[in-house]
Design a protein around this motif. Structure first.
Motif, PDB file in Angstrom:
ATOM      1  N   GLY A   8      19.340  92.065  76.849  1.00  0.00           N
ATOM      2  CA  GLY A   8      19.433  92.955  77.601  1.00  0.00           C
ATOM      3  C   GLY A   8      18.257  94.228  77.202  1.00  0.00           C
ATOM      4  N   GLY A   9      17.708  93.800  76.293  1.00  0.00           N
ATOM      5  CA  GLY A   9      16.442  94.835  75.984  1.00  0.00           C
ATOM      6  C   GLY A   9      15.326  94.982  76.986  1.00  0.00           C
ATOM      7  N   GLY A  10      14.346  95.832  76.898  1.00  0.00           N
ATOM      8  CA  GLY A  10      13.425  96.180  77.944  1.00  0.00           C
ATOM      9  C   GLY A  10      12.791  97.127  77.639  1.00  0.00           C
ATOM     10  N   SER A  11      11.973  97.882  78.966  1.00  0.00           N
ATOM     11  CA  SER A  11      11.448  99.198  78.909  1.00  0.00           C
ATOM     12  C   SER A  11      12.003 100.116  79.911  1.00  0.00           C
ATOM     13  CB  SER A  11       9.851  98.887  79.301  1.00  0.00           C
ATOM     14  OG  SER A  11       9.258  98.369  78.326  1.00  0.00           O
ATOM     15  N   VAL A  12      12.182 101.253  79.439  1.00  0.00           N
ATOM     16  CA  VAL A  12      13.158 102.277  80.361  1.00  0.00           C
ATOM     17  C   VAL A  12      12.381 103.833  80.077  1.00  0.00           C
ATOM     18  CG1 VAL A  12      14.778 102.674  78.755  1.00  0.00           C
ATOM     19  CG2 VAL A  12      15.207 103.100  81.033  1.00  0.00           C
ATOM     20  N   SER A  17      18.868 104.193  81.251  1.00  0.00           N
ATOM     21  CA  SER A  17      20.035 103.628  80.514  1.00  0.00           C
ATOM     22  C   SER A  17      19.650 102.127  80.392  1.00  0.00           C
ATOM     23  CB  SER A  17      21.329 103.725  81.321  1.00  0.00           C
ATOM     24  OG  SER A  17      21.777 105.071  81.530  1.00  0.00           O
ATOM     25  N   LEU A  18      20.420 101.608  79.202  1.00  0.00           N
ATOM     26  CA  LEU A  18      20.147 100.042  79.088  1.00  0.00           C
ATOM     27  C   LEU A  18      21.538  99.707  78.609  1.00  0.00           C
ATOM     28  CD1 LEU A  18      16.594  99.680  77.499  1.00  0.00           C
ATOM     29  CD2 LEU A  18      17.311  98.623  79.697  1.00  0.00           C
ATOM     30  N   ARG A  19      21.984  98.481  78.730  1.00  0.00           N
ATOM     31  CA  ARG A  19      22.977  97.738  78.270  1.00  0.00           C
ATOM     32  C   ARG A  19      22.554  96.602  77.325  1.00  0.00           C
ATOM     33  NH1 ARG A  19      28.638  97.906  78.902  1.00  0.00           N
ATOM     34  NH2 ARG A  19      29.685  95.976  78.767  1.00  0.00           N
ATOM     35  N   LEU A  20      22.802  96.662  76.062  1.00  0.00           N
ATOM     36  CA  LEU A  20      22.311  95.271  75.278  1.00  0.00           C
ATOM     37  C   LEU A  20      23.738  94.411  75.180  1.00  0.00           C
ATOM     38  CD1 LEU A  20      20.496  96.953  72.438  1.00  0.00           C
ATOM     39  CD2 LEU A  20      19.662  96.098  74.750  1.00  0.00           C
ATOM     40  N   GLN A  84      26.262 100.101  75.239  1.00  0.00           N
ATOM     41  CA  GLN A  84      25.683 100.794  76.382  1.00  0.00           C
ATOM     42  C   GLN A  84      24.889 102.077  75.881  1.00  0.00           C
ATOM     43  OE1 GLN A  84      26.074 100.201  79.706  1.00  0.00           O
ATOM     44  NE2 GLN A  84      24.535 101.902  79.994  1.00  0.00           N
ATOM     45  N   ASN A  86      22.777 105.398  77.036  1.00  0.00           N
ATOM     46  CA  ASN A  86      22.588 106.278  78.064  1.00  0.00           C
ATOM     47  C   ASN A  86      21.613 107.431  77.561  1.00  0.00           C
ATOM     48  OD1 ASN A  86      24.226 104.793  79.733  1.00  0.00           O
ATOM     49  ND2 ASN A  86      26.030 106.137  79.444  1.00  0.00           N
ATOM     50  N   VAL A 116      13.516  97.342  72.561  1.00  0.00           N
ATOM     51  CA  VAL A 116      13.666  98.365  73.529  1.00  0.00           C
ATOM     52  C   VAL A 116      12.677  99.332  73.303  1.00  0.00           C
ATOM     53  CG1 VAL A 116      15.457 100.485  74.210  1.00  0.00           C
ATOM     54  CG2 VAL A 116      16.324  98.182  73.240  1.00  0.00           C
TER      55      VAL A 116
END
Length: 120
Positions: A8-12, A17-20, A84, A86, A116
């Motif tokens: 669930g990681g990534g760039s934002v 928001s991201l959810r791991l 989660q 945010n 992240v």
């Protein structure tokens, strides 16, 4: 002993928001206290959030820096713990690690980590 795999990681962008997710296998998941740690660039690994086992009430604990922005939860049937996130900001950038701690012998297991990155 449990084995842990994060996703669930990534760039934002800031404010996003991201959810791991962390999937566990092996030992009796419900007994373990589960947690998320992170390690930012040039920083030490720090506790982000934790949630105790069902048998001890499933209480949660958060680092001051993420309170009211992050939520940890667990699905014991799926052997999964989620984070989660945010209102992300650049200080949230880092590698996030899932952790499982056996409360009876304090043995800990770690996942491999998921990156992240919060950047505009």
């Amino acid at each position: 002993q449990v084995q842990l795999v994060e996703s669930g990681g990534g760039s934002v962008q800031p404010g996003g928001s991201l959810r791991l997710s962390c999937l566990a296998s092996g030992d009796i998941f419900t007994l373990y206290t589960m947690a998320w740690y992170r390690q930012g660039p040039g920083k030490s690994r720090e506790l982000v959030a934790s949630i105790t086992s069902v048998t001890t009430g499933g209480g949660t604990n958060y680092a001051d820096s993420v309170k009211d922005r992050f939520t940890i939860s667990r699905n014991n049937a799926k052997k999964m713990v989620n984070l989660q996130m945010n209102s992300l900001n650049s200080d949230d950038t880092g590698v996030y690690y899932c952790n499982a701690k056996n409360p009876f012998n304090n043995f800990q297991s770690w996942g491999q980590g998921t990156q992240v990155t919060v950047s505009s």
